[in-house]
Design a protein around this motif. Structure first.
Motif, PDB file in Angstrom:
ATOM      1  N   HIS A  36      23.091  70.777  86.649  1.00  0.00           N
ATOM      2  CA  HIS A  36      22.524  70.741  85.288  1.00  0.00           C
ATOM      3  C   HIS A  36      22.596  69.413  84.561  1.00  0.00           C
ATOM      4  O   HIS A  36      23.796  68.936  85.106  1.00  0.00           O
ATOM      5  CB  HIS A  36      23.310  72.076  84.425  1.00  0.00           C
ATOM      6  CG  HIS A  36      22.708  73.496  84.862  1.00  0.00           C
ATOM      7  ND1 HIS A  36      21.572  73.852  84.874  1.00  0.00           N
ATOM      8  CD2 HIS A  36      23.558  74.348  85.486  1.00  0.00           C
ATOM      9  CE1 HIS A  36      21.375  74.961  85.377  1.00  0.00           C
ATOM     10  NE2 HIS A  36      22.857  75.667  85.730  1.00  0.00           N
ATOM     11  N   SER A  77      26.636  73.587  88.851  1.00  0.00           N
ATOM     12  CA  SER A  77      26.057  74.553  87.975  1.00  0.00           C
ATOM     13  C   SER A  77      27.286  75.772  87.828  1.00  0.00           C
ATOM     14  O   SER A  77      26.977  76.594  87.080  1.00  0.00           O
ATOM     15  CB  SER A  77      25.036  75.352  88.393  1.00  0.00           C
ATOM     16  OG  SER A  77      25.139  75.761  89.814  1.00  0.00           O
ATOM     17  N   THR A 100      30.498  74.584  83.353  1.00  0.00           N
ATOM     18  CA  THR A 100      29.638  74.752  82.209  1.00  0.00           C
ATOM     19  C   THR A 100      30.162  73.636  81.210  1.00  0.00           C
ATOM     20  O   THR A 100      31.366  73.741  81.001  1.00  0.00           O
ATOM     21  CB  THR A 100      29.062  76.029  81.626  1.00  0.00           C
ATOM     22  OG1 THR A 100      30.364  76.666  81.116  1.00  0.00           O
ATOM     23  CG2 THR A 100      28.198  76.589  82.392  1.00  0.00           C
ATOM     24  N   THR A 130      30.696  73.697  77.236  1.00  0.00           N
ATOM     25  CA  THR A 130      30.734  74.402  76.026  1.00  0.00           C
ATOM     26  C   THR A 130      31.087  73.651  74.794  1.00  0.00           C
ATOM     27  O   THR A 130      31.573  72.582  74.690  1.00  0.00           O
ATOM     28  CB  THR A 130      31.705  75.707  76.007  1.00  0.00           C
ATOM     29  OG1 THR A 130      32.967  75.112  76.049  1.00  0.00           O
ATOM     30  CG2 THR A 130      31.451  76.538  77.412  1.00  0.00           C
ATOM     31  N   ARG A 172      27.639  77.494  75.204  1.00  0.00           N
ATOM     32  CA  ARG A 172      27.248  76.592  76.260  1.00  0.00           C
ATOM     33  C   ARG A 172      26.255  75.645  75.393  1.00  0.00           C
ATOM     34  O   ARG A 172      25.458  75.862  74.669  1.00  0.00           O
ATOM     35  CB  ARG A 172      26.408  77.047  77.270  1.00  0.00           C
ATOM     36  CG  ARG A 172      25.795  76.296  78.392  1.00  0.00           C
ATOM     37  CD  ARG A 172      25.018  76.957  79.446  1.00  0.00           C
ATOM     38  NE  ARG A 172      24.672  75.769  80.403  1.00  0.00           N
ATOM     39  CZ  ARG A 172      24.279  76.012  81.508  1.00  0.00           C
ATOM     40  NH1 ARG A 172      24.154  77.225  81.928  1.00  0.00           N
ATOM     41  NH2 ARG A 172      23.920  75.052  82.173  1.00  0.00           N
TER      42      ARG A 172
END
Length: 173
Positions: free
Chosen positions: A42, A94, A97, A99, A128
């Protein structure tokens, strides 16, 4: 005793094997430096007050493991227009993450000054986010600040004191 022709063939084959191994190792090192992380990723971005030494294709690491790559580093204006910021875009595996409790830091990867982005998870779970602001980032270490901080001490020292200080520092290292 073997003939000169056989000796030349043996020597030539040894040189060829060393050459091939050298080329293969070179290709391996270049691929390790350039290749993106081979998993689904991502995209994220972050703002740092100082990102000197960080370049595109730099690593993004989580607990020492490479989990992403820096895709771009650009100089932008901050929200208050008083200070420029480094806007860093990067990819992240991925499985990990970012946050609103995550902290990002720019750290030294090796002694040549290459730097990477270190992902530090927050102590609590958060929501997130796709962008990390400067209050959740740690800029790269500027060694000039350290030397400028020593300037008042060094001004008061004479040459003999500086030489003694240097000898002590070398002995410590």
């Amino acid at each position: 005793m073997s003939s000169p022709r056989v000796q030349n063939l043996k020597t030539g084959s040894k040189v060829a094997v060393v050459g091939v191994l050298t080329v293969l190792l070179f290709i391996l090192v270049i691929n390790a430096m350039r290749n993106p992380v081979d998993v689904k990723t991502h995209s994220y971005s972050a703002d740092f007050t100082d990102a000197s030494g960080l370049h595109p294709n730099g690593d993004v690491r989580f607990r020492g493991k490479r989990v992403g790559k820096v895709t771009s580093v650009e100089l932008t204006q901050g929200a208050d227009k008083s200070k420029p910021l480094a806007h860093v875009e990067f990819t992240l595996d991925s499985d990990h993450t970012i946050t609103d409790t995550t902290t990002l830091a720019i750290k030294y990867q090796n002694l040549t000054g290459v730097r990477y982005v270190d992902v530090r998870p927050g102590e609590q779970d958060g929501r997130r986010v796709s962008h990390v602001p400067t209050d959740r980032t740690v800029p790269s270490f500027d060694i000039t600040r350290l030397f400028n901080g020593l300037q008042p001490v060094l001004v008061t020292m004479n040459a003999k004191d500086i030489n003694q200080f240097s000898e002590n520092a070398i002995a410590l290292l």
